[in-house]
Design an enzyme around this catalytic site. Structure first.
Site, mmCIF file in Angstrom:
data_model
loop_
_atom_site.group_PDB
_atom_site.id
_atom_site.type_symbol
_atom_site.label_atom_id
_atom_site.label_comp_id
_atom_site.label_asym_id
_atom_site.label_seq_id
_atom_site.Cartn_x
_atom_site.Cartn_y
_atom_site.Cartn_z
ATOM 1 N N CYS A 79 1.939 97.308 -3.587
ATOM 2 C CA CYS A 79 2.355 98.166 -2.444
ATOM 3 C C CYS A 79 3.185 98.089 -1.031
ATOM 4 O O CYS A 79 2.800 96.751 -0.537
ATOM 5 C CB CYS A 79 0.952 98.186 -2.092
ATOM 6 S SG CYS A 79 0.219 100.119 -0.749
ATOM 7 N N ARG A 82 1.075 98.296 2.830
ATOM 8 C CA ARG A 82 -0.031 97.620 3.358
ATOM 9 C C ARG A 82 0.529 97.206 5.343
ATOM 10 O O ARG A 82 -0.890 97.151 5.750
ATOM 11 C CB ARG A 82 -0.140 96.275 2.980
ATOM 12 C CG ARG A 82 -0.474 96.771 1.933
ATOM 13 C CD ARG A 82 -0.181 95.167 0.892
ATOM 14 N NE ARG A 82 0.707 95.266 -0.099
ATOM 15 C CZ ARG A 82 1.680 93.378 -0.516
ATOM 16 N NH1 ARG A 82 1.164 92.592 -0.841
ATOM 17 N NH2 ARG A 82 2.893 94.092 -0.676
ATOM 18 N N TRP A 253 -0.944 107.409 2.431
ATOM 19 C CA TRP A 253 -0.393 108.733 2.225
ATOM 20 C C TRP A 253 1.081 108.636 1.359
ATOM 21 O O TRP A 253 1.884 107.142 0.884
ATOM 22 C CB TRP A 253 0.077 108.981 3.337
ATOM 23 C CG TRP A 253 0.734 107.750 4.743
ATOM 24 C CD1 TRP A 253 2.166 107.911 4.236
ATOM 25 C CD2 TRP A 253 0.052 107.530 5.517
ATOM 26 N NE1 TRP A 253 1.749 106.798 5.260
ATOM 27 C CE2 TRP A 253 0.841 106.580 6.244
ATOM 28 C CE3 TRP A 253 -1.573 107.820 6.449
ATOM 29 C CZ2 TRP A 253 0.764 105.679 7.119
ATOM 30 C CZ3 TRP A 253 -1.857 106.425 6.887
ATOM 31 C CH2 TRP A 253 -0.585 106.125 7.889
ATOM 32 N N GLU A 258 8.007 108.901 -3.991
ATOM 33 C CA GLU A 258 7.183 109.089 -4.590
ATOM 34 C C GLU A 258 7.336 110.488 -6.053
ATOM 35 O O GLU A 258 7.123 110.246 -6.761
ATOM 36 C CB GLU A 258 5.612 108.459 -4.563
ATOM 37 C CG GLU A 258 5.724 107.013 -3.789
ATOM 38 C CD GLU A 258 4.220 106.774 -3.289
ATOM 39 O OE1 GLU A 258 3.724 106.210 -4.257
ATOM 40 O OE2 GLU A 258 3.903 106.815 -2.192
#
Length: 383
Positions: A79, A82, A253, A258
């Site tokens: 991720c 973070r 979000w 993506e």
């Protein structure tokens, strides 16, 4: 906290084994080390040891659960977002096991997280796995998924990734719209070993969608493209101090790539680049014209432009890469390792233009963390 060997060995187990006392103790100590106002750790360790001895497991306090969930996000090596781990809102719903009740609370999660477009990071934690009693499982990879329908010619209408989920929903009684489209929202499906599958349609007020347009290509708005605003990952098993929570949907979000470089562009998803390339008048006869790259950039511009126009939170890959390195610096300053999977942290377009491309990262898996249900790997970002 490093990943213990017992987790690697038992990660795919469908039912909870007896708690690893060493892992539970390490988590309790970590919680107290990072929260000095909790006082001496020995009293809490004694409670945990006694509860495990009596029941084979133990129940986290609310503060432990919140801390553990936030640290699981902090440790998620795949991720990039973070930096905001401390802001995660944790909903303690551990008393819920019934699939219908879990599905209903997933709807409420979406309402809370959407926040009129000002997306809030939220996690909803449902019943854990316990000895002889597995917790509920959410079948959707994300709470909001678009259906996929096979055509008589072998083609697919919708998101190809969700063919299996669509078939399952129809088998369980879901009725697709009379006129099927490429962005039909699937229901949330929740399973349990001791109850019927819960299936809940997502109401319109829980699913904020952004219609896509382009600042310089007016015809793109007429294509009917859109994407949902809140990416709630829902098929991950969260592990805190040896306790597995198989249903703990959580969201941040979107980063624009993506949607624009993966969901709408991958050839096993919506595969829009060939169509867009032709509509843009690009020479698609050779890869050397870089028509895919040019179409990809404009598709990603459309995503960022549209979310901004709609007032919906989103970030771009250049900004988020800078923020991730800020996160790494903060973690290192705090004396903590910051595990990162380079192949996931580097954005799926213009990677070498971002600062995350040009360095190495710690790769040791840490717990608390998220794991795909039934596998041993760390948390992938499900787009």
């Amino acid at each position: 906290m490093p990943l213990p060997p017992s987790l690697v060995e038992n990660a795919a187990a469908p039912q909870a084994a007896e708690i690893d006392i060493a892992e539970a103790e390490a988590f309790v100590r970590l919680h107290h080390e990072e929260n000095h106002d909790l006082g001496p750790v020995e009293d809490r360790l004694a409670e945990v040891h006694a509860e495990i001895a009596a029941t084979g497991t133990y129940r986290h306090t609310t503060t432990e659960l919140t801390f553990g969930a936030r640290v699981a996000w902090r440790n998620s090596a795949r991720c990039i977002g973070r930096l905001y781990w401390r802001s995660l809102k944790v909903r303690d719903l551990r008393d819920l096991r019934d699939p219908k009740e879990v599905a209903d609370e997933c709807v409420e999660h979406l309402r809370i997280a959407t926040n009129a477009g000002k997306i809030r990071p939220v996690m909803s934690v449902f019943a854990p796995d316990e000895p002889g009693q597995p917790g509920p499982r959410i079948r959707n990879e994300q709470l909001i998924r678009y259906a996929a329908y096979r055509g008589p010619d072998g083609g697919v209408l919708g998101d190809r990734r969700n063919l299996e989920l669509t078939d399952l929903a129809i088998t369980r009684g879901w009725q697709p719209p009379r006129t099927r489209g490429p962005f039909d929202v699937l229901p949330v499906l929740v399973e349990s070993t001791d109850a019927e599958t819960g299936m809940v349609d997502l109401p319109p007020d829980a699913v904020l969608e952004v219609p896509l347009s382009h600042p310089e290509l007016p015809w793109l708005a007429k294509l009917g493209l859109r994407w949902h605003a809140v990416p709630v990952i829902s098929n991950m098993r969260m592990r805190i101090g040896g306790v597995d929570y198989p249903s703990a949907p959580f969201n941040g979000w979107y980063m624009g790539t993506e949607i624009g470089a993966r969901n709408l562009a991958d050839n096993d998803r919506y595969d829009l680049l060939p169509y867009l390339g032709k509509r843009m008048g690009l020479d698609t006869s050779s890869e050397q014209t870089l028509w895919r790259d040019r179409a990809l950039v404009e598709l990603n511009r459309a995503v960022l432009h549209s979310f901004a126009e709609a007032g919906v939170t989103i970030t771009d890959h250049h900004t988020e890469s800078q923020r991730f390195l800020t996160h790494v610096q903060k973690e290192e300053a705090a004396g903590r390792k910051c595990p990162a999977d380079w192949s996931w942290i580097v954005p799926p377009m213009s990677g070498s233009l971002t600062p995350v491309f040009h360095r190495y990262y710690d790769t040791e898996e840490m717990v608390p963390n998220f794991f795909p249900v039934g596998t041993t790997g760390v948390c992938p970002v499900i787009h």
